[in-house]
Write an enzyme that holds these catalytic residues in place. Sequence first.
Site, PDB file in Angstrom:
ATOM      1  N   HIS A   1      -9.493 -40.148  -8.776  1.00  0.00           N
ATOM      2  CA  HIS A   1     -10.014 -38.702  -9.104  1.00  0.00           C
ATOM      3  C   HIS A   1     -11.818 -39.012  -9.327  1.00  0.00           C
ATOM      4  O   HIS A   1     -12.563 -38.266  -9.144  1.00  0.00           O
ATOM      5  CB  HIS A   1      -9.280 -38.113 -10.236  1.00  0.00           C
ATOM      6  CG  HIS A   1      -7.969 -37.818 -10.162  1.00  0.00           C
ATOM      7  ND1 HIS A   1      -7.049 -38.602 -10.563  1.00  0.00           N
ATOM      8  CD2 HIS A   1      -7.483 -36.760  -9.337  1.00  0.00           C
ATOM      9  CE1 HIS A   1      -5.985 -38.008 -10.288  1.00  0.00           C
ATOM     10  NE2 HIS A   1      -6.019 -36.951  -9.544  1.00  0.00           N
TER      11      HIS A   1
ATOM     12  N   GLN B   1      -3.618 -32.471   3.338  1.00  0.00           N
ATOM     13  CA  GLN B   1      -4.113 -31.230   2.518  1.00  0.00           C
ATOM     14  C   GLN B   1      -5.581 -31.029   2.852  1.00  0.00           C
ATOM     15  O   GLN B   1      -5.768 -29.831   3.074  1.00  0.00           O
ATOM     16  CB  GLN B   1      -3.778 -31.891   1.099  1.00  0.00           C
ATOM     17  CG  GLN B   1      -4.788 -30.838   0.122  1.00  0.00           C
ATOM     18  CD  GLN B   1      -4.455 -31.401  -1.469  1.00  0.00           C
ATOM     19  OE1 GLN B   1      -3.406 -30.909  -1.869  1.00  0.00           O
ATOM     20  NE2 GLN B   1      -5.294 -31.971  -1.907  1.00  0.00           N
TER      21      GLN B   1
HETATM   22  P1  AMP Z   1      -4.269 -34.586  -7.528  1.00  0.00           P
HETATM   23  O1  AMP Z   1      -4.593 -34.480  -9.018  1.00  0.00           O
HETATM   24  O2  AMP Z   1      -3.209 -35.595  -7.278  1.00  0.00           O
HETATM   25  O3  AMP Z   1      -3.894 -33.302  -6.972  1.00  0.00           O
HETATM   26  O4  AMP Z   1      -5.486 -35.163  -6.787  1.00  0.00           O
HETATM   27  C1  AMP Z   1      -6.878 -34.348  -6.911  1.00  0.00           C
HETATM   28  C2  AMP Z   1      -7.592 -34.756  -5.975  1.00  0.00           C
HETATM   29  O5  AMP Z   1      -7.716 -36.255  -6.044  1.00  0.00           O
HETATM   30  C3  AMP Z   1      -7.381 -34.587  -4.549  1.00  0.00           C
HETATM   31  O6  AMP Z   1      -8.227 -34.270  -3.495  1.00  0.00           O
HETATM   32  C4  AMP Z   1      -6.648 -36.060  -3.997  1.00  0.00           C
HETATM   33  O7  AMP Z   1      -6.686 -36.416  -2.652  1.00  0.00           O
HETATM   34  C5  AMP Z   1      -7.518 -36.845  -4.697  1.00  0.00           C
HETATM   35  N1  AMP Z   1      -7.139 -38.376  -4.931  1.00  0.00           N
HETATM   36  C6  AMP Z   1      -5.843 -38.692  -5.640  1.00  0.00           C
HETATM   37  N2  AMP Z   1      -5.663 -39.886  -5.519  1.00  0.00           N
HETATM   38  C7  AMP Z   1      -6.642 -40.503  -4.784  1.00  0.00           C
HETATM   39  C8  AMP Z   1      -6.937 -41.798  -4.621  1.00  0.00           C
HETATM   40  N3  AMP Z   1      -6.375 -42.807  -4.726  1.00  0.00           N
HETATM   41  N4  AMP Z   1      -8.264 -41.906  -3.924  1.00  0.00           N
HETATM   42  C9  AMP Z   1      -8.979 -40.915  -3.774  1.00  0.00           C
HETATM   43  N5  AMP Z   1      -8.753 -39.521  -3.917  1.00  0.00           N
HETATM   44  C10 AMP Z   1      -7.689 -39.440  -4.542  1.00  0.00           C
END
Ligand code: AMP
Length: 279
Positions: free
Chosen positions: A37, A153
């Site tokens: 994040h 997504q």
């Molecule tokens: P989430 O909190 O899981 O909904 O993720 C929020 C954002 O962070 C989304 O755009 C995810 O794709 C991105 N994200 C989550 N994990 C990772 C990661 N390991 N590397 C890069 N982006 C991430």
Amino acid sequence: MKLYTTITSLQNALNEEHSKGLKIGFVPTMGALHEGHLSLVTKAGSMCDIVVVSIFVNPTQFNDKKDLANYPRTLESDMKLLSTVRCDYIFSPSVGEVYPVPDTRKFDFGTLETVMEGEFRPGHFNGVAQVVSRLFEIVLPDKAFFGRKDFQQMAVIRALVRQLNLPIGIVPCDIVRETDGLAMSSRNKLLLPEYRTCAPLIYKTLKEAKELDRTATVDEVKKFVVNQINTTQLLKVEYFQIVDDTTLMPIESWSESGTKVGCIAVYAGNVRLIDNIIF
Ligand code: AMP
């Protein structure tokens, strides 16, 4: 860094920034933040004047109520982590604030929302579109940052922006991994130690599959991935597909044009992990 929990208070603050002509970068998250994040937040800071991060566990995108109940909620440590990078505003609303009345909107993204995640998580992308469009409407960002980890997504969000004709640039960000290769995820916190130990096999196998793509057919590579991961009793592949990166339709042969991406979902116990690799 200011924390807002109501739409009005956030909008009042952002109106001032908008009126100064400042460019707003937005990172929507569900919290339980990690370095993945933070990489999005850092990128937003490098491309925009103001960075807004939302932390909201969106109930409408969970097709599994247990998953929603178990989803980690760690606002205090999230704020600590965000204080290590440049984040100007955190928006952490309640469910009632985002959805004062139930959101009954139905989006149609065609096959983008029915393959892979869409097949196993019915309604998931409709919920994602509901919350992201609502947050976009509240924040009015110039650019929004999404991780390639949630590959499908991102395709859905791009389609959403096109359909609603929103003047928002979608910026893709690379997957951030643990040193052993496991893609960082808020759900990793839920893995019991024995599952955490074997979870890196997912990315290790994806990398090996990528090496095979000159000598094996698409079908053989798919079988290799599923068999190798399923050999550990602790991991169970839900799907592995090799798809065109724009249409998300499965490819049949390496000779097809376009970029190919291998997308996988795996159960490690009752924790569901996703990952992908560009072939
Ligand atoms: P989430 O909190 O899981 O909904 O993720 C929020 C954002 O962070 C989304 O755009 C995810 O794709 C991105 N994200 C989550 N994990 C990772 C990661 N390991 N590397 C890069 N982006 C991430």
